[in-house]
Design a protein around this motif. Structure first.
Motif, PDB file in Angstrom:
ATOM      1  N   ARG A  16       0.812  -1.223   0.000  1.00 31.45           N
ATOM      2  CA  ARG A  16       0.000   0.000   0.000  1.00 31.45           C
ATOM      3  C   ARG A  16       0.847   1.275   0.000  1.00 31.45           C
ATOM      4  O   ARG A  16       0.305   2.368  -0.175  1.00 31.45           O
ATOM      5  N   TRP A 223     -10.857   5.175   0.150  1.00 29.48           N
ATOM      6  CA  TRP A 223     -11.984   4.391   0.675  1.00 29.48           C
ATOM      7  C   TRP A 223     -11.818   4.112   2.165  1.00 29.48           C
ATOM      8  O   TRP A 223     -12.715   4.365   2.965  1.00 29.48           O
ATOM      9  N   TRP A 224     -10.655   3.620   2.544  1.00 27.34           N
ATOM     10  CA  TRP A 224     -10.472   3.229   3.951  1.00 27.34           C
ATOM     11  C   TRP A 224     -10.366   4.450   4.860  1.00 27.34           C
ATOM     12  O   TRP A 224     -10.800   4.400   6.006  1.00 27.34           O
ATOM     13  N   LEU A 227     -14.183   5.555   5.161  1.00 27.15           N
ATOM     14  CA  LEU A 227     -15.216   4.533   5.329  1.00 27.15           C
ATOM     15  C   LEU A 227     -16.343   4.962   6.273  1.00 27.15           C
ATOM     16  O   LEU A 227     -16.111   5.306   7.424  1.00 27.15           O
ATOM     17  N   VAL A 228     -17.558   4.925   5.744  1.00 27.59           N
ATOM     18  CA  VAL A 228     -18.752   5.217   6.542  1.00 27.59           C
ATOM     19  C   VAL A 228     -19.480   3.917   6.837  1.00 27.59           C
ATOM     20  O   VAL A 228     -19.861   3.654   7.974  1.00 27.59           O
ATOM     21  N   GLU A 229     -19.653   3.110   5.785  1.00 24.32           N
ATOM     22  CA  GLU A 229     -20.364   1.837   5.935  1.00 24.32           C
ATOM     23  C   GLU A 229     -19.691   0.824   5.011  1.00 24.32           C
ATOM     24  O   GLU A 229     -19.471   1.119   3.836  1.00 24.32           O
ATOM     25  N   PRO A 230     -19.364  -0.356   5.509  1.00 25.25           N
ATOM     26  CA  PRO A 230     -18.709  -1.336   4.638  1.00 25.25           C
ATOM     27  C   PRO A 230     -19.588  -1.725   3.450  1.00 25.25           C
ATOM     28  O   PRO A 230     -20.805  -1.866   3.593  1.00 25.25           O
ATOM     29  N   VAL A 231     -18.950  -1.889   2.303  1.00 26.10           N
ATOM     30  CA  VAL A 231     -19.647  -2.322   1.087  1.00 26.10           C
ATOM     31  C   VAL A 231     -18.839  -3.486   0.522  1.00 26.10           C
ATOM     32  O   VAL A 231     -17.766  -3.275  -0.061  1.00 26.10           O
ATOM     33  N   ALA A 235     -14.773  -3.896  -1.419  1.00 22.30           N
ATOM     34  CA  ALA A 235     -13.601  -4.659  -0.954  1.00 22.30           C
ATOM     35  C   ALA A 235     -13.224  -5.740  -1.968  1.00 22.30           C
ATOM     36  O   ALA A 235     -12.040  -5.967  -2.249  1.00 22.30           O
ATOM     37  N   GLU A 238     -11.446  -4.220  -4.844  1.00 28.46           N
ATOM     38  CA  GLU A 238     -10.045  -3.903  -4.517  1.00 28.46           C
ATOM     39  C   GLU A 238      -9.174  -5.146  -4.679  1.00 28.46           C
ATOM     40  O   GLU A 238      -8.093  -5.085  -5.272  1.00 28.46           O
TER      41      GLU A 238
ATOM     42  N   VAL B 105     -22.389  -2.037  10.086  1.00 28.98           N
ATOM     43  CA  VAL B 105     -20.970  -1.652  10.132  1.00 28.98           C
ATOM     44  C   VAL B 105     -20.141  -2.770  10.778  1.00 28.98           C
ATOM     45  O   VAL B 105     -19.058  -3.118  10.291  1.00 28.98           O
ATOM     46  N   ASP B 112     -15.507  -7.513   5.078  1.00 31.69           N
ATOM     47  CA  ASP B 112     -14.429  -6.836   4.335  1.00 31.69           C
ATOM     48  C   ASP B 112     -13.071  -7.480   4.644  1.00 31.69           C
ATOM     49  O   ASP B 112     -12.256  -7.714   3.744  1.00 31.69           O
TER      50      ASP B 112
END
Lengths: 390, 168
Positions: A16, A223-224, A227-231, A235, A238, B105, B112
């Motif tokens: 990263r 994105w990370w 991040l507000v809500e996982p989608v 992921a 990515e 979340v 994730d």
């Protein structure tokens, strides 16, 4: 399934830290300043004071700022038109201040924008760059000051476009606009950046996957960080983008947001007056621009039911004409990869950066950000379709 | 409920359209754009509000179903943590919107992590790829339907109405 690529120039697809240094600076600055909000839209008086101080620092004398007018359009920067008079220019010049709110749908660098736009002004019509303040040292927030250019990005009559110039119909102007659009794309990609002594840009190595991984790391960090809500699909995308990163043979200048909404033209001639919004420009794989401009969201359906790239040309005609003008051959595998990357970028902007900026109240038009954010699922749907197409 | 939510939304839209917009001069283009977007948001909220809790609960149930589908095929290193997360999610009271959002979340964060496999160190089973794509396809369709009124979706003519989707 993941494709194994091996080249001496390849980087570790999960490293990263593989990111263009100036981009890393911008993203780190965004996180560092996030909690200093909320951002309040600037008043005319505040803008006049900022500009007067800036021009004084630049050595101008007898400065007069007048006719300050807030501009609409765009989803990212706070923009004002104004007239500058000073001792050396008593006639005055109409200019545009384009500055960063604390956060926007895309966090980019005014230094990069100003630098590349100034250079590309020698190759195609762009708004002339008068000054830029890359880190806001003088203006208090990063900004670029441009010459005012007249024109429209969609026909005044008969065209219909949405927020931020998406999905307009160009009608009878198509025959005049399409060749200029293709030429601007080809000119951008033919530009020899290696001789340009760019201060704000670094280039990935050719012959390896670094160009792709720099982009994946840019947008995944956004994105990370936001991040507000996982989608889960974000992921998954990515992972797919890392495991399928293609080789870029020869890095080229990529505009990053080439679509008709960023091409200004005169009416009724249809002559281009400026290619706008160079803020996402970088050195990378030209397929990224081609895939971007081919996105459904930026196109339109012709009267005969055929989808038109950027509202201009059927896809096959677009490819043929671009290849002839640029000398580049479009590789379907790499084009597919960058279609996934672009859908991922758009999802990150809509569901990540736009949402975080809105929640933090760090923008001047959150109502636009949440409107555009509502389109995030369109890109998630594209990601699923594209990954399945493999 | 008097005045009803629908009535109040309708009143605000009328005030914005018939009082606020005409009061803005032609120079105030950003203000005009933003008022028009406020009207658009309000029209959309008028379509959505009565379904909001059910929509979010549906999203949560879909995520739990994804987690359950992943459970038998995830790397053994994640199995116990995922089982616990599913049990916690199922214990959430579905009528409380804030609690559901919080649970999405929590569960989504673990999903994730599994997808990324500690930055590629843990393989992702083909069945998990497929499960996430299936879930993503269905969830994207729901969300596109939910926000179709923005007019940004180029394929919005293919989408059902919100009422049709929620009834389905």
């Amino acid at each position: 399934m993941p494709m194994t690529l091996a080249s001496r120039e390849d980087v570790d697809v999960w490293d990263r830290s593989e990111m263009e240094p100036r981009i890393r600076h911008i993203l780190e600055r965004t996180v560092r300043l996030r909690d200093t909000g909320p951002y309040r839209p600037k008043s005319d008086a505040e803008v006049m004071a900022m500009l007067t101080g800036f021009f004084a620092a630049k050595g101008l004398e007898e400065i007069a700022i007048s006719d300050v007018e807030r501009m609409s359009g765009g989803a990212s920067k706070e923009q004002f038109a104004f007239t500058l008079n000073h001792r050396e220019d008593p006639q005055g010049e109409r200019l545009v201040l384009r500055m960063d709110p604390l956060e926007a749908i895309a966090q980019t660098c005014r230094g990069r924008e100003g630098e590349i736009q100034a250079i590309m002004g020698n190759h195609m019509p762009v708004a002339p760059v008068r000054w830029f303040d890359a880190d806001g040292d003088l203006l208090g927030q990063p900004a670029v000051i441009l010459g005012f250019v007249r024109g429209v990005t969609q026909p005044s009559e008969g065209g219909s476009g949405g927020v931020s110039g998406m999905g307009g119909r160009l009608g009878s102007l198509i025959d005049r606009l399409a060749p200029q659009y293709i030429d601007a794309l080809a000119t951008t990609h033919r530009f020899d950046w290696s001789r340009a002594r760019l201060r704000f840009f670094d280039a990935p190595r050719g012959g390896g996957n670094q160009a792709a991984i720099w982009q994946v790391n840019w947008w995944s960090q956004v994105w990370w960080d936001c991040l507000v809500e996982p989608v889960p699909v974000v992921a998954l995308a990515e992972r797919w983008l890392r495991e399928n990163a293609p080789v870029c043979d020869r890095p080229m200048l990529v505009h990053g947001d080439l679509r008709m909404g960023n091409f200004m033209f005169e009416e009724p001639s249809g002559k281009f007056t400026a290619v706008l919004d160079w803020e996402l420009a970088h050195i990378g794989d030209f397929h990224e621009d081609i895939a971007w401009t081919m996105q459904k969201l930026f196109g339109a359906w012709g009267d005969d039911g055929v989808f038109l790239v950027s509202g201009l040309l059927p896809r096959d005609d677009f490819v043929t004409q671009y290849e002839a003008a640029s000398g580049n051959r479009i590789d379907p595998v790499r084009l597919h990869y960058y279609e996934v990357l672009n859908a991922y970028k758009c999802a990150v902007m809509d569901l990540g950066q736009a949402m975080r900026a809105s929640i933090a109240s760090n923008n001047h038009q959150e109502v636009v950000l949440t409107w555009l954010g509502s389109a995030g699922a369109v890109f998630l749907s594209h990601i699923v379709q594209l990954i399945r197409k493999g | 409920m008097l005045p009803s939510i629908d009535l109040r939304i309708s009143n605000i839209i009328k005030a914005l359209e018939q009082v606020v917009l005409p009061a803005l001069t032609g120079r105030e283009r950003l203000a005009r754009d933003q008022v028009n977007l406020c009207i658009g948001h309000l029209r959309m909220i008028a379509q959505q509000w009565r379904w909001a809790a059910a929509f979010e609960a549906g999203s949560f149930q879909a995520m739990i179903a994804l987690a359950e589908e992943m459970q038998p095929v995830v790397d053994p290193g994640y199995a116990e943590e995922l089982a616990q997360a599913i049990a916690s999610a199922k214990a959430v009271e579905g009528r409380d919107l804030a609690e559901v959002e919080h649970a999405i979340v929590a569960l989504g964060g673990l999903i994730d992590r599994i997808i990324l496999g500690e930055d590629g160190k843990v393989a992702l089973a083909p069945a998990v790829w497929e499960a996430v794509l299936d879930y993503g396809e269905k969830q994207a369709l729901r969300e596109r339907t939910w926000f179709a009124a923005t007019g940004l979706d180029p394929d919005r003519q293919e989408l059902p109405s919100i009422a049709g989707m929620m009834a389905g």
